[in-house]
Design a protein around this motif. Structure first.
Motif, short mmCIF file in Angstrom:
data_model
loop_
_atom_site.label_atom_id
_atom_site.label_comp_id
_atom_site.label_asym_id
_atom_site.label_seq_id
_atom_site.Cartn_x
_atom_site.Cartn_y
_atom_site.Cartn_z
N SER A 316 16.33 -84.24 -15.58
CA SER A 316 15.14 -85.04 -15.30
C SER A 316 14.00 -84.11 -14.92
O SER A 316 14.20 -83.06 -14.31
N SER A 352 10.70 -91.08 -15.72
CA SER A 352 10.99 -89.64 -15.61
C SER A 352 11.13 -89.04 -16.99
O SER A 352 11.63 -89.69 -17.92
N ILE A 354 13.17 -86.85 -19.42
CA ILE A 354 14.54 -86.37 -19.58
C ILE A 354 14.50 -85.38 -20.74
O ILE A 354 14.22 -85.77 -21.88
#
Length: 517
Positions: A316, A352, A354
Motif C-alpha cells: 500500500s 490507497s 496498491i
C-alpha cells in the motif's frame, strides 16, 4: 523537575475520563496540584488487539514552568541585494531551499512553471469537471508541488537525512497546528495546506526573494561544465551562478532535456499499480473491531500492507482515510490517479495506492532502447492505455475488487469519490502480466491479513503510476551533478526524497551545499 513517561490508555478509559494530567499524576504517584503542566510529545493509536489503546509519550512538569516558546527560531533577514541562487520548482524541496537561502543570507530566485495556489484551483476544477488538463497547472505542478492538493502527509522514514523536527516547526511557524508535532503519522490536509503554502510564499517575498510563477525553463546554456544561462519558455534568458533543480517526479520534459544534452541521468527503481477505494466504515470495522459505527474519539482508520509476490513487493502507498481519489495527469491523453484527504478525514471513502515494485531488467525490456528513460516511457504507455480504456477523457477505468482478483469484468461499479467518473474495464487484462498478476495475488493475501478487505464493495481504479520518479539525476558528495559543477539536483525529481518532509530536508541540504560552494 521534568519527567518523561509513557502511558497506555484504553479507549474505554479515554472515553470515561480524558484528563491526561490526572493520569500522569497517578502514574508518578504525585499530587496533581504539584503538576504545573503536561506536554504531549507523541501520540499514537494501537489497534492490533480488540481493545484500542492510545499510546502517549509525555513530558510532565512538576513544580516547574512550562516553556513559553519553541526552541526553534527562524532567523530570516533582508536578502533583496544579496547574491542570488536560482531554484527551479516550488514544491517542498524548492520552498525549503528558498527559506534556507534567506536564513543564510542569500537571495532565492524561484522559477515555477505552474500557478500560485489560488489560480491553480481553477485548473484543478477543470480537470475534475471538464476533463481538461493544463500541462503546467494541475495536481502535480504549481505552487507547493504535488503535495498541496493531494493530502499533505508528513510521515517520513528519512530520519537520518536531516532535522525532521525543524521541518515540522517551520510548518507550525507558517500556520500549521501543533498537532503535527505530536501525531505519530502527522497530516495537514489538502484544505489547510494551501494557506500554509501561501504564508511561506509571503515570507520569501517579504524578505527579498523572488518567485516567478508560470515561468518554465526549457533549456540550459552550458559552457564547459557550468550552466551560464537558463532559457525560458518565452525565449527570455536568465544568467545564473548556481541552480537548484527541484522540479518534482513528474517533470518529464526536464529529464528529456538532460538526456538530450547528454547530461548524465540514471534509471531508478519505482513502483506502479492501481488505487483501491473502500467505504471507510469497512476499514474502520476491520481495524477497530467497532462494527458500522466508529467511536467519536477514533480517527478514520488507516492501514499499511505489504506482501512478497514472485520475488517482488506488493504494498500500500499513500493511504488516504476519509479521502478522495483525484486525477493526477500532467498531459492530455493520459489518465493517472492519486489520493488525498481533507484535514478532518471525514469523507465516506478510504483509498490507497496498491503498487508493485518494477524491475528494470525484467519488466522494461521492450523499453530498453530508451536507456535511462525506459521507466518513464513505461509509465507513459500505461497512462495512455488507461486513457483509452476510460473512454479518452479523464474518466478512469475501474473494476470491483474481487472481480479483478477473479479476472472478470464488473457488470457495474460501486459509488466512488473520483469526480470525473469511472467506467467498467478489464484491468486484470489491461495491465501488463508482471504487474496485474502480482496485484491479484497481493489482494488475495491482503484479504487474509485484513478479514473483510477483499470485497466487491471496493473498487480498484487505474492507473497509479506516479509513486516516485523513474529517473535519478546523479550528484557527488558536494551534492552537485558530477558533470555540471553548479547544478544541484534535489528532492523527488532528483531521486533523493519520497514525500513532503524528505523533500523539504533535501531542499535545505542543497541550499546549504550551494552556498558552501
Amino acid at each position: 523537575m521534568i519527567k518523561e513517561i509513557q502511558l497506555r490508555v484504553t479507549l474505554p478509559e479515554e472515553q470515561q475520563d480524558p484528563d491526561i494530567k490526572k493520569r500522569a499524576a497517578a502514574f508518578l504517584d504525585e499530587d496533581v496540584s504539584n503538576i504545573t503542566g503536561v506536554v504531549i510529545l507523541r501520540k499514537s493509536i494501537d489497534a492490533r488487539k480488540k481493545i484500542v489503546v492510545f499510546n502517549y509519550k509525555l513530558a510532565v512538569y512538576i513544580n516547574e514552568e512550562l516553556p513559553k516558546e519553541s526552541e526553534y527560531h527562524f532567523d530570516y533577514k533582508d536578502v533583496s541585494s544579496a547574491s542570488e541562487i536560482h531554484i527551479i520548482g516550488f514544491g517542498p524541496a524548492g520552498m525549503y531551499a528558498a527559506l534556507r537561502c534567506i536564513e543564510l543570507g542569500y537571495k532565492p530566485v524561484v522559477l515555477e512553471r505552474g500557478k500560485d495556489v489560488q489560480k491553480r484551483r481553477r485548473d484543478i476544477k477543470a480537470i475534475n469537471q471538464d476533463h481538461v488538463v493544463n500541462g503546467d497547472s494541475n495536481y502535480c505542478f504549481g505552487e507547493g508541488g504535488a503535495g498541496t492538493y493531494s493530502d499533505g502527509k508528513l510521515y517520513t522514514r528519512s530520519l537520518k537525512r536531516g532535522d525532521v523536527r525543524r521541518i515540522f516547526e517551520n510548518l507550525v511557524f507558517h500556520g500549521a497546528t501543533n498537532e503535527i508535532l505530536v501525531d505519530a503519522h502527522p497530516h495537514i490536509g489538502t484544505n489547510k495546506l494551501p494557506k500554509i503554502i501561501k504564508r511561506i510564499r509571503e515570507t520569501i517575498l517579504n524578505y527579498g526573494g523572488e518567485i516567478h510563477f508560470e515561468t518554465k525553463v526549457t533549456d540550459f546554456v552550458i559552457q564547459k561544465d557550468h550552466i551560464k544561462t537558463l532559457i525560458l519558455d518565452d525565449n527570455r534568458e536568465m544568467k545564473v551562478e548556481k541552480v537548484i533543480l527541484a522540479t518534482g517526479h513528474s517533470a518529464r520534459d526536464i529529464f528529456e532535456l538532460l538526456h538530450k544534452k547528454n547530461i548524465a541521468i540514471e534509471a531508478k527503481s519505482f513502483a506502479m499499480g492501481v488505487r483501491v477505494e473502500h467505504p471507510q466504515h469497512i476499514i474502520d470495522s476491520i481495524q477497530y473491531n467497532c462494527g458500522m459505527e466508529r467511536p467519536d474519539l477514533l480517527p478514520a482508520a488507516a492501514y499499511s500492507l505489504v506482501q512478497q509476490v514472485k520475488g517482488r513487493g506488493v504494498y500500500s502507498f499513500c493511504m488516504c482515510p476519509g479521502g478522495f481519489i483525484v486525477p493526477a495527469a500532467t498531459e492530455a491523453g493520459e489518465v493517472v490517479v492519486n489520493g488525498m484527504s481533507p484535514s478532518r478525514r471525514n469523507n465516506k471513502f478510504a483509498n490507497s495506492g496498491i503498487v508493485v515494485e518494477i524491475n528494470a531488467d525484467e519488466d522494461l525490456r521492450s523499453f530498453a532502447h530508451h536507456g535511462a528513460l525506459a521507466g518513464l516511457e513505461f509509465q507513459k504507455s500505461l497512462e495512455r492505455t488507461s486513457f483509452t480504456a476510460g473512454g479518452r477523457t479523464q474518466t478512469a477505468p475501474a473494476q470491483r475488487l474481487t472481480d479483478f482478483v477473479d479476472g472478470k469484468l464488473s457488470p457495474q461499479l460501486n459509488e466512488s469519490s473520483y469526480q470525473p467518473g469511472l467506467v467498467s474495464a478489464p484491468l486484470h487484462s489491461l495491465l501488463p502480466k508482471h504487474l496485474g498478476s502480482r496485484l491479484r495475488k497481493g489482494f488475495e493475501a491482503f484479504g487474509h491479513k485484513m478479514h473483510g478487505y477483499n470485497t466487491n464493495e471496493a473498487n480498484i481504479v487505474g492507473v497509479e503510476s506516479r509513486t516516485s520518479s523513474p529517473v535519478k539525476i546523479p550528484r557527488n558528495d558536494t551534492l552537485e551533478h558530477p558533470q555540471i559543477s553548479n547544478l544541484f539536483p534535489c528532492g523527488e525529481g532528483g531521486g533523493y526524497a519520497g514525500g513532503i518532509v524528505s523533500a523539504a530536508m533535501d531542499g535545505e541540504r542543497c541550499a546549504e551545499a550551494a552556498i558552501q560552494r
